[in-house]
Design a protein around this motif. Structure first.
Motif, PDB file in Angstrom:
ATOM      1  N   ARG A 166      39.588  29.711  27.765  1.00  0.00           N
ATOM      2  CA  ARG A 166      40.201  30.739  28.546  1.00  0.00           C
ATOM      3  C   ARG A 166      39.792  32.341  28.085  1.00  0.00           C
ATOM      4  O   ARG A 166      39.428  33.148  28.660  1.00  0.00           O
ATOM      5  CB  ARG A 166      41.811  30.574  28.476  1.00  0.00           C
ATOM      6  N   SER A 167      39.642  32.440  26.709  1.00  0.00           N
ATOM      7  CA  SER A 167      38.826  33.614  26.235  1.00  0.00           C
ATOM      8  C   SER A 167      37.436  33.817  26.787  1.00  0.00           C
ATOM      9  O   SER A 167      37.085  34.927  27.064  1.00  0.00           O
ATOM     10  CB  SER A 167      38.798  33.458  24.665  1.00  0.00           C
ATOM     11  N   ARG A 168      36.622  32.932  26.794  1.00  0.00           N
ATOM     12  CA  ARG A 168      35.380  32.941  27.243  1.00  0.00           C
ATOM     13  C   ARG A 168      35.235  33.408  28.733  1.00  0.00           C
ATOM     14  O   ARG A 168      34.445  34.073  29.306  1.00  0.00           O
ATOM     15  CB  ARG A 168      34.475  31.567  27.216  1.00  0.00           C
ATOM     16  N   LEU A 169      36.231  32.709  29.615  1.00  0.00           N
ATOM     17  CA  LEU A 169      36.259  33.091  30.876  1.00  0.00           C
ATOM     18  C   LEU A 169      36.807  34.605  31.100  1.00  0.00           C
ATOM     19  O   LEU A 169      36.268  35.175  31.888  1.00  0.00           O
ATOM     20  CB  LEU A 169      37.128  32.257  31.801  1.00  0.00           C
ATOM     21  N   LEU A 170      37.786  35.011  30.319  1.00  0.00           N
ATOM     22  CA  LEU A 170      38.434  36.171  30.305  1.00  0.00           C
ATOM     23  C   LEU A 170      37.197  37.287  30.116  1.00  0.00           C
ATOM     24  O   LEU A 170      37.091  38.186  30.808  1.00  0.00           O
ATOM     25  CB  LEU A 170      39.273  36.455  29.627  1.00  0.00           C
ATOM     26  N   LEU A 171      36.296  37.171  29.143  1.00  0.00           N
ATOM     27  CA  LEU A 171      35.329  37.911  28.669  1.00  0.00           C
ATOM     28  C   LEU A 171      34.275  38.083  29.852  1.00  0.00           C
ATOM     29  O   LEU A 171      33.961  39.156  30.277  1.00  0.00           O
ATOM     30  CB  LEU A 171      34.584  37.758  27.421  1.00  0.00           C
ATOM     31  N   LEU A 172      33.971  37.143  30.459  1.00  0.00           N
ATOM     32  CA  LEU A 172      33.030  36.767  31.656  1.00  0.00           C
ATOM     33  C   LEU A 172      33.749  37.611  32.791  1.00  0.00           C
ATOM     34  O   LEU A 172      32.960  38.314  33.392  1.00  0.00           O
ATOM     35  CB  LEU A 172      32.887  35.205  31.937  1.00  0.00           C
ATOM     36  N   GLY A 196      27.722  35.348  48.409  1.00  0.00           N
ATOM     37  CA  GLY A 196      27.235  34.448  47.409  1.00  0.00           C
ATOM     38  C   GLY A 196      27.675  34.977  46.062  1.00  0.00           C
ATOM     39  O   GLY A 196      27.433  34.391  44.974  1.00  0.00           O
ATOM     40  N   GLY A 197      28.754  35.863  46.075  1.00  0.00           N
ATOM     41  CA  GLY A 197      29.276  36.103  44.619  1.00  0.00           C
ATOM     42  C   GLY A 197      30.171  35.379  44.070  1.00  0.00           C
ATOM     43  O   GLY A 197      30.015  34.961  42.893  1.00  0.00           O
ATOM     44  N   LYS A 198      30.780  34.683  44.875  1.00  0.00           N
ATOM     45  CA  LYS A 198      31.612  33.485  44.025  1.00  0.00           C
ATOM     46  C   LYS A 198      30.759  32.287  43.548  1.00  0.00           C
ATOM     47  O   LYS A 198      30.952  31.570  42.446  1.00  0.00           O
ATOM     48  CB  LYS A 198      32.727  32.970  45.148  1.00  0.00           C
ATOM     49  N   GLU A 199      29.766  32.038  44.335  1.00  0.00           N
ATOM     50  CA  GLU A 199      28.844  30.946  43.951  1.00  0.00           C
ATOM     51  C   GLU A 199      28.137  31.414  42.597  1.00  0.00           C
ATOM     52  O   GLU A 199      27.938  30.615  41.699  1.00  0.00           O
ATOM     53  CB  GLU A 199      27.797  30.645  44.854  1.00  0.00           C
ATOM     54  N   ALA A 200      27.867  32.758  42.694  1.00  0.00           N
ATOM     55  CA  ALA A 200      27.107  33.322  41.581  1.00  0.00           C
ATOM     56  C   ALA A 200      27.856  33.113  40.245  1.00  0.00           C
ATOM     57  O   ALA A 200      27.510  33.049  38.977  1.00  0.00           O
ATOM     58  CB  ALA A 200      26.433  34.546  41.878  1.00  0.00           C
ATOM     59  N   LEU A 201      29.215  33.566  40.571  1.00  0.00           N
ATOM     60  CA  LEU A 201      30.238  33.504  39.493  1.00  0.00           C
ATOM     61  C   LEU A 201      30.348  32.118  39.039  1.00  0.00           C
ATOM     62  O   LEU A 201      30.737  31.851  37.660  1.00  0.00           O
ATOM     63  CB  LEU A 201      31.476  34.331  40.091  1.00  0.00           C
ATOM     64  N   ALA A 202      30.351  31.087  40.005  1.00  0.00           N
ATOM     65  CA  ALA A 202      30.517  29.745  39.470  1.00  0.00           C
ATOM     66  C   ALA A 202      29.571  29.234  38.558  1.00  0.00           C
ATOM     67  O   ALA A 202      29.691  28.468  37.586  1.00  0.00           O
ATOM     68  CB  ALA A 202      30.706  28.968  40.666  1.00  0.00           C
ATOM     69  N   ASP A 203      28.460  29.815  38.734  1.00  0.00           N
ATOM     70  CA  ASP A 203      27.038  29.252  37.987  1.00  0.00           C
ATOM     71  C   ASP A 203      27.181  30.179  36.625  1.00  0.00           C
ATOM     72  O   ASP A 203      26.860  29.517  35.659  1.00  0.00           O
ATOM     73  CB  ASP A 203      25.890  29.849  38.474  1.00  0.00           C
ATOM     74  N   LYS A 204      27.700  31.373  36.475  1.00  0.00           N
ATOM     75  CA  LYS A 204      27.852  32.000  35.427  1.00  0.00           C
ATOM     76  C   LYS A 204      28.996  31.196  34.506  1.00  0.00           C
ATOM     77  O   LYS A 204      28.865  31.167  33.110  1.00  0.00           O
ATOM     78  CB  LYS A 204      28.303  33.368  35.372  1.00  0.00           C
ATOM     79  N   VAL A 205      30.208  30.980  35.158  1.00  0.00           N
ATOM     80  CA  VAL A 205      31.283  30.014  34.340  1.00  0.00           C
ATOM     81  C   VAL A 205      30.381  28.691  34.013  1.00  0.00           C
ATOM     82  O   VAL A 205      30.719  28.545  32.637  1.00  0.00           O
ATOM     83  CB  VAL A 205      32.172  29.622  35.371  1.00  0.00           C
ATOM     84  N   LEU A 206      29.632  27.942  34.517  1.00  0.00           N
ATOM     85  CA  LEU A 206      29.022  26.942  33.907  1.00  0.00           C
ATOM     86  C   LEU A 206      28.154  27.143  32.755  1.00  0.00           C
ATOM     87  O   LEU A 206      28.077  26.380  31.806  1.00  0.00           O
ATOM     88  CB  LEU A 206      28.136  26.263  35.135  1.00  0.00           C
ATOM     89  N   ALA A 207      27.460  28.201  32.892  1.00  0.00           N
ATOM     90  CA  ALA A 207      26.597  28.700  31.605  1.00  0.00           C
ATOM     91  C   ALA A 207      27.470  28.886  30.550  1.00  0.00           C
ATOM     92  O   ALA A 207      27.141  28.690  29.394  1.00  0.00           O
ATOM     93  CB  ALA A 207      25.635  29.829  32.205  1.00  0.00           C
TER      94      ALA A 207
END
Length: 159
Positions: free
Chosen positions: A103-109, A122-133
């Motif tokens: 949760r901390s990592r995701l909050l910072l992201l 494509g904003g949500k898809e890009a955000l999903a890729d960043k979450v995976l990273a």
């Protein structure tokens, strides 16, 4: 009485014909059932080679409300809920054990994102890729690689 003898002979013949027909139908059905099991071994192998259906494994992450980076409209908020589709139970257990860190990592992201990026195509898809990273980095030493297959947004509001 002549009529009753003729009627009983007709009934006897009718019963014999029905017995022969039902016996033939039963024999044909048995032949087909037994013929499928032993005659076509390639289709039997294909049926056995088909993998069993696996139930998907999801890890639910409680919703976030974060301030987004300022843009021309001022301070904006993101409210999002998500689930992660994982490939095995070990990944689910690791994520659940380290949920505060996740949760901390995701909050910072999320807090570093801009509203126009998230609401654009494509904003949500890009955000999903960043979450995976972000979640790809190990949370502890000697942690096996996480098998996260997909990021699923269950709630998503930019205000």
């Amino acid at each position: 009485m002549a009529n009753s003898k003729g009627g009983s002979r007709k009934l006897l013949w009718l019963m014999m014909v029905l017995v022969v027909l039902s016996s033939s139908a039963a024999a044909a059905a048995i032949y087909l059932v037994l013929g499928q099991g032993s005659g076509d071994s390639t289709s039997a192998m294909q049926v056995q080679a088909t993998p069993e259906r696996r139930a998907p494994i999801f890890v639910k992450i409680d919703p976030f409300t974060v301030n987004l980076a300022d843009d021309v409209y001022g301070t904006r908020l993101l409210y999002t809920g998500m689930s992660l589709k994982v490939g095995d139970t070990e990944t689910r257990e690791i994520l659940e054990e380290h949920m505060p860190q996740v949760r901390s990592r995701l909050l910072l992201l999320f807090s570093g994102q801009e509203a126009r990026e998230l609401t654009g195509p494509g904003g949500k898809e890009a955000l999903a890729d960043k979450v995976l990273a972000v979640l790809h980095d190990p949370m502890t030493e000697h942690q096996p690689e996480l098998a996260i297959e997909d990021v699923l947004f269950t709630e998503f509001i930019v205000q």
